[in-house]
Write an enzyme that holds these catalytic residues in place. Structure first.
Site, PDB file in Angstrom:
ATOM      1  N   HIS A   1       5.535 -27.030  10.722  1.00 33.64           N
ATOM      2  CA  HIS A   1       6.933 -27.462  10.624  1.00 33.64           C
ATOM      3  C   HIS A   1       7.173 -28.833  11.266  1.00 33.64           C
ATOM      4  O   HIS A   1       7.781 -29.711  10.673  1.00 33.64           O
ATOM      5  CB  HIS A   1       7.858 -26.441  11.288  1.00 33.64           C
ATOM      6  CG  HIS A   1       7.698 -25.044  10.759  1.00 33.64           C
ATOM      7  ND1 HIS A   1       7.381 -24.773   9.457  1.00 33.64           N
ATOM      8  CD2 HIS A   1       7.823 -23.834  11.358  1.00 33.64           C
ATOM      9  CE1 HIS A   1       7.317 -23.459   9.270  1.00 33.64           C
ATOM     10  NE2 HIS A   1       7.577 -22.869  10.415  1.00 33.64           N
TER      11      HIS A   1
ATOM     12  N   ARG B   1       0.804  -1.219   0.000  1.00 34.99           N
ATOM     13  CA  ARG B   1       0.000   0.000   0.000  1.00 34.99           C
ATOM     14  C   ARG B   1       0.850   1.288   0.000  1.00 34.99           C
ATOM     15  O   ARG B   1       0.517   2.250  -0.661  1.00 34.99           O
ATOM     16  CB  ARG B   1      -0.878  -0.031   1.253  1.00 34.99           C
ATOM     17  CG  ARG B   1      -2.089   0.846   1.179  1.00 34.99           C
ATOM     18  CD  ARG B   1      -2.745   0.817   2.530  1.00 34.99           C
ATOM     19  NE  ARG B   1      -3.618  -0.329   2.673  1.00 34.99           N
ATOM     20  CZ  ARG B   1      -4.943  -0.242   2.614  1.00 34.99           C
ATOM     21  NH1 ARG B   1      -5.502   0.925   2.431  1.00 34.99           N
ATOM     22  NH2 ARG B   1      -5.689  -1.295   2.768  1.00 34.99           N
TER      23      ARG B   1
ATOM     24  N   HIS C   1       8.642 -23.529   5.197  1.00 35.93           N
ATOM     25  CA  HIS C   1      10.066 -23.372   4.900  1.00 35.93           C
ATOM     26  C   HIS C   1      10.910 -24.511   5.486  1.00 35.93           C
ATOM     27  O   HIS C   1      12.038 -24.715   5.064  1.00 35.93           O
ATOM     28  CB  HIS C   1      10.590 -21.985   5.292  1.00 35.93           C
ATOM     29  CG  HIS C   1      10.868 -21.807   6.748  1.00 35.93           C
ATOM     30  ND1 HIS C   1       9.903 -21.515   7.658  1.00 35.93           N
ATOM     31  CD2 HIS C   1      12.024 -21.883   7.443  1.00 35.93           C
ATOM     32  CE1 HIS C   1      10.454 -21.405   8.857  1.00 35.93           C
ATOM     33  NE2 HIS C   1      11.735 -21.622   8.758  1.00 35.93           N
TER      34      HIS C   1
ATOM     35  N   ASP D   1       1.948 -21.982  15.273  1.00 34.39           N
ATOM     36  CA  ASP D   1       3.135 -21.357  14.699  1.00 34.39           C
ATOM     37  C   ASP D   1       4.198 -22.385  14.280  1.00 34.39           C
ATOM     38  O   ASP D   1       4.858 -22.210  13.265  1.00 34.39           O
ATOM     39  CB  ASP D   1       3.726 -20.385  15.726  1.00 34.39           C
ATOM     40  CG  ASP D   1       4.860 -19.559  15.152  1.00 34.39           C
ATOM     41  OD1 ASP D   1       4.638 -18.906  14.114  1.00 34.39           O
ATOM     42  OD2 ASP D   1       5.971 -19.583  15.722  1.00 34.39           O
TER      43      ASP D   1
ATOM     44  N   GLU E   1      13.847 -23.069  20.216  1.00 34.89           N
ATOM     45  CA  GLU E   1      14.369 -21.761  19.807  1.00 34.89           C
ATOM     46  C   GLU E   1      14.829 -20.992  21.035  1.00 34.89           C
ATOM     47  O   GLU E   1      14.188 -21.078  22.095  1.00 34.89           O
ATOM     48  CB  GLU E   1      13.272 -20.946  19.133  1.00 34.89           C
ATOM     49  CG  GLU E   1      12.829 -21.516  17.817  1.00 34.89           C
ATOM     50  CD  GLU E   1      11.805 -20.596  17.179  1.00 34.89           C
ATOM     51  OE1 GLU E   1      12.220 -19.681  16.456  1.00 34.89           O
ATOM     52  OE2 GLU E   1      10.617 -20.790  17.433  1.00 34.89           O
TER      53      GLU E   1
ATOM     54  N   LYS F   1      14.569 -26.922   3.971  1.00 31.53           N
ATOM     55  CA  LYS F   1      15.860 -27.118   4.637  1.00 31.53           C
ATOM     56  C   LYS F   1      16.511 -28.388   4.108  1.00 31.53           C
ATOM     57  O   LYS F   1      15.883 -29.445   4.055  1.00 31.53           O
ATOM     58  CB  LYS F   1      15.671 -27.232   6.155  1.00 31.53           C
ATOM     59  CG  LYS F   1      15.257 -25.908   6.798  1.00 31.53           C
ATOM     60  CD  LYS F   1      15.131 -26.059   8.295  1.00 31.53           C
ATOM     61  CE  LYS F   1      14.447 -24.873   8.927  1.00 31.53           C
ATOM     62  NZ  LYS F   1      15.281 -23.707   9.155  1.00 31.53           N
TER      63      LYS F   1
ATOM     64  N   LYS G   1       2.607 -19.539   5.300  1.00 32.02           N
ATOM     65  CA  LYS G   1       1.851 -20.031   6.428  1.00 32.02           C
ATOM     66  C   LYS G   1       1.444 -18.851   7.312  1.00 32.02           C
ATOM     67  O   LYS G   1       2.105 -17.821   7.218  1.00 32.02           O
ATOM     68  CB  LYS G   1       2.654 -21.048   7.231  1.00 32.02           C
ATOM     69  CG  LYS G   1       3.855 -20.439   7.996  1.00 32.02           C
ATOM     70  CD  LYS G   1       4.292 -21.337   9.079  1.00 32.02           C
ATOM     71  CE  LYS G   1       3.902 -20.832  10.432  1.00 32.02           C
ATOM     72  NZ  LYS G   1       4.828 -19.900  11.039  1.00 32.02           N
TER      73      LYS G   1
ATOM     74  N   LYS H   1       9.681 -21.509  22.536  1.00 33.82           N
ATOM     75  CA  LYS H   1      10.519 -20.319  22.415  1.00 33.82           C
ATOM     76  C   LYS H   1      11.191 -20.082  23.764  1.00 33.82           C
ATOM     77  O   LYS H   1      10.704 -20.534  24.795  1.00 33.82           O
ATOM     78  CB  LYS H   1       9.668 -19.119  22.026  1.00 33.82           C
ATOM     79  CG  LYS H   1       9.129 -19.250  20.594  1.00 33.82           C
ATOM     80  CD  LYS H   1       8.819 -17.899  19.980  1.00 33.82           C
ATOM     81  CE  LYS H   1       8.257 -18.027  18.585  1.00 33.82           C
ATOM     82  NZ  LYS H   1       9.281 -18.222  17.558  1.00 33.82           N
TER      83      LYS H   1
HETATM   84  C1  BG6 Z   1       8.414 -19.551  11.588  1.00 40.31           C
HETATM   85  C2  BG6 Z   1       7.694 -19.180  12.855  1.00 40.31           C
HETATM   86  O1  BG6 Z   1       7.545 -20.195  10.688  1.00 40.31           O
HETATM   87  O2  BG6 Z   1       9.498 -20.420  11.901  1.00 40.31           O
HETATM   88  C3  BG6 Z   1       8.650 -18.518  13.820  1.00 40.31           C
HETATM   89  O3  BG6 Z   1       6.626 -18.304  12.550  1.00 40.31           O
HETATM   90  C4  BG6 Z   1       9.841 -19.394  14.068  1.00 40.31           C
HETATM   91  O4  BG6 Z   1       8.015 -18.200  15.040  1.00 40.31           O
HETATM   92  C5  BG6 Z   1      10.458 -19.840  12.757  1.00 40.31           C
HETATM   93  O5  BG6 Z   1      10.781 -18.651  14.812  1.00 40.31           O
HETATM   94  C6  BG6 Z   1      11.542 -20.860  12.984  1.00 40.31           C
HETATM   95  O6  BG6 Z   1      12.226 -21.086  11.795  1.00 40.31           O
HETATM   96  P1  BG6 Z   1      13.750 -21.528  11.777  1.00 40.31           P
HETATM   97  O7  BG6 Z   1      14.044 -21.758  10.330  1.00 40.31           O
HETATM   98  O8  BG6 Z   1      14.525 -20.398  12.389  1.00 40.31           O
HETATM   99  O9  BG6 Z   1      13.830 -22.762  12.593  1.00 40.31           O
END
Ligand code: BG6
Length: 500
Positions: A244, A47, A182, A239, A220, A186, A152, A344
């Protein structure tokens, strides 16, 4: 390496964090490594009013702050970047996009109008943008392919994911839709398939007869950073877990594909995800642990509690940690527990799969003889470690645990693509193997739906101090089965880097 055909990449959400932090760096690397087509255009759409020049300057600044770039290559890359301001939810404004794309196609002299639309926007626009594109025939593949990458979260729960799917399918066909996860980009996640199906020595053991249990950890060190507003409505289940971790689980547990192509692999992924044993009320009570981080000082750094994070409500009941014991109801895995955890503000960033093999039938070297473990480290320090028992030198027959390991870093000449580089390249090449198919996404939502319902009014949400491995109750989950989580790090005194 296949170089994609000439094409334009339209990024919706061009001034967002994902574009700056992931998409543009990925495109820059692909460009620098000559993996993009000789002629390509990137058109940022959002925008805010920017000229091409200001947008390029902003990207240049953020790229150079993020990493080391080569000034000459960066100049050349920036020439391919363009910008179009647009109110993405107003269908009439898409006329501007059509015109701009026509201009770019002429400018770059494209024979075919191949276009990849990347939806890096808030999820509320995922149902709207495809319809607007279709109204202006931007889904029409008569003169070049049209593909849609959707970030996502794909939906918020089972119902919304289904409705979103129906909505998008009104305008785009399944072969045009690329749902990104994603983790599938990997290298080490893809390696799970090669490791399992290229080696005759492991696959025969990969089942309930020889495996005792499997752990999957996605830890994380980072908290929610600046994403509190999003995260507070999402939590660890939506999340990380629903997408994942379940995708990693599918790679570890799927049957061998008939061939290495999108359909065969995605058929097997979907099959295994549809075999996840549905969670009962008892499972939610006994096999699920939800937690939330509380303030603490870790390696000299004060870390605030989740509820004090920007954008998070001060009485939030959102989970930043989940641990679950779950099962797969099929021939291969029946009765084998999978312990899956993610959180986290744990002590470090580490993602790994630990396969615990059964012990020998008769414990001639005593009950405490070492067990056989295979640790597949997805990140950091990507690699594989196998541990087994050997005779301790000296008198008697004492077995001692030793290990053999492989680190990806030792493959010096190999260049590893980041997840976004790999996935962008695949989408440009029309290879959907590493993108989630609609049936798989639905199977994941179906499995987590009872957790989402339970989350509405969780009977218990346990606190854990930042820098710990989550609530103690998550340890009890394994202790009640006379097991322990593997401690993934050798040493974490001054740094949060976790060696295999
Ligand atoms: C994302 C989440 O999809 O993946 C994040 O929204 C998370 O919260 C991240 O930190 C982790 O990805 P990676 O590649 O750092 O393990």
């Amino acid at each position: 390496m296949v170089i994609p055909e000439n094409s334009s990449i339209v990024i919706f959400g061009a001034s967002g964090d994902l574009t700056y932090r992931k998409l543009i760096p990925a495109l820059y690397h692909l460009f620098a490594n000559r993996q993009l087509p000789s002629s390509f255009a990137v058109l940022g759409v959002s925008r805010t009013e920017y000229s091409d020049k200001t947008y390029r300057e902003k990207l240049r600044k953020s790229l150079t702050e993020l990493e080391k770039t080569d000034p000459e290559t960066l100049d050349m890359f920036c020439e391919h970047i363009h910008y179009q301001s647009l109110n993405t939810s107003d269908v009439n404004e898409y006329e501007k996009l059509t015109q701009r794309l026509d201009e770019l196609h002429q400018h770059y002299n494209f024979q075919q109008q191949n276009t990849l639309f990347y939806l890096a926007t808030p999820p509320s626009l995922y149902g709207i943008i495809p319809g607007c594109l279709a109204t202006h025939n931007l889904n029409d593949e008569t003169n070049g392919w049209k593909r849609l990458i959707i970030e996502k979260p794909f939906g918020y729960d089972l119902e919304s994911a289904k409705s979103l799917d129906i909505e998008i399918h009104r305008h785009f066909k399944e072969h045009q839709i690329y749902r990104i996860d994603h983790y599938l980009g990997k290298e080490t996640v893809q390696n799970l398939l090669v490791f399992r199906f290229a080696n005759g020595m492991f696959e025969p053991l990969w089942n309930r007869n020889f495996i005792d249990y499997i752990e999957i950890t996605g830890a994380e060190f980072l908290g929610v950073e600046e994403r509190g507003g999003y995260y507070d409505n999402s939590g660890a289940v939506r999340d990380m877990f629903q997408n994942h971790l379940l995708q990693v689980l599918a790679m570890v547990t799927m049957e061998p594909p008939v061939a290495i192509n999108a359909d065969s692999i995605r058929n097997e992924v979907s099959k295994v995800l549809n075999c996840l044993e549905p969670l009962t009320d008892d499972d939610l009570k006994n096999n699920l642990v939800l937690g939330q981080y509380t303030e603490s000082t870790v390696r000299g750094q004060f870390l605030k509690s989740y509820r004090d994070e920007h954008g998070v409500s001060e009485d939030s009941r959102t989970e930043t940690y989940i641990a679950l014991k779950m099962f797969i109801n099929n021939w291969r895995w029946n009765g084998i527990p999978f312990y899956v955890r993610s959180g986290k503000r744990l002590p470090t960033r580490v993602t790994e799969v630990v396969i615990h093999f059964k012990r020998t039938p008769h414990p001639v070297f005593g009950k405490n003889a070492p067990e056989n473990k295979l640790i597949i480290r997805i990140q950091p320090d990507e690699g594989i470690l196998m541990s087994f028992g050997l005779k301790e030198p000296g008198a008697g027959f004492h077995a001692k645990s030793v290990s053999m390991n492989f680190h990806y870093a030792s493959l010096e000449e190999t260049q590893m693509l980041t997840a976004y580089e790999r996935l962008l390249l695949d989408a440009l090449n029309g290879d959907a193997t590493l993108f989630a198919r609609t049936d798989a996404v639905e199977a994941c939502w179906k499995f987590v739906q009872p957790i989402l319902d339970y989350k509405q009014a969780p009977q218990s949400l346990f606190g854990y101090a930042c820098g710990t491995w989550g609530p103690q109750e998550a340890d009890s989950l394994l202790k009640q089965d006379e097991r322990d989580w593997r401690f993934p790090c050798k040493n974490l005194t001054n740094t949060d880097y976790c060696e295999l």
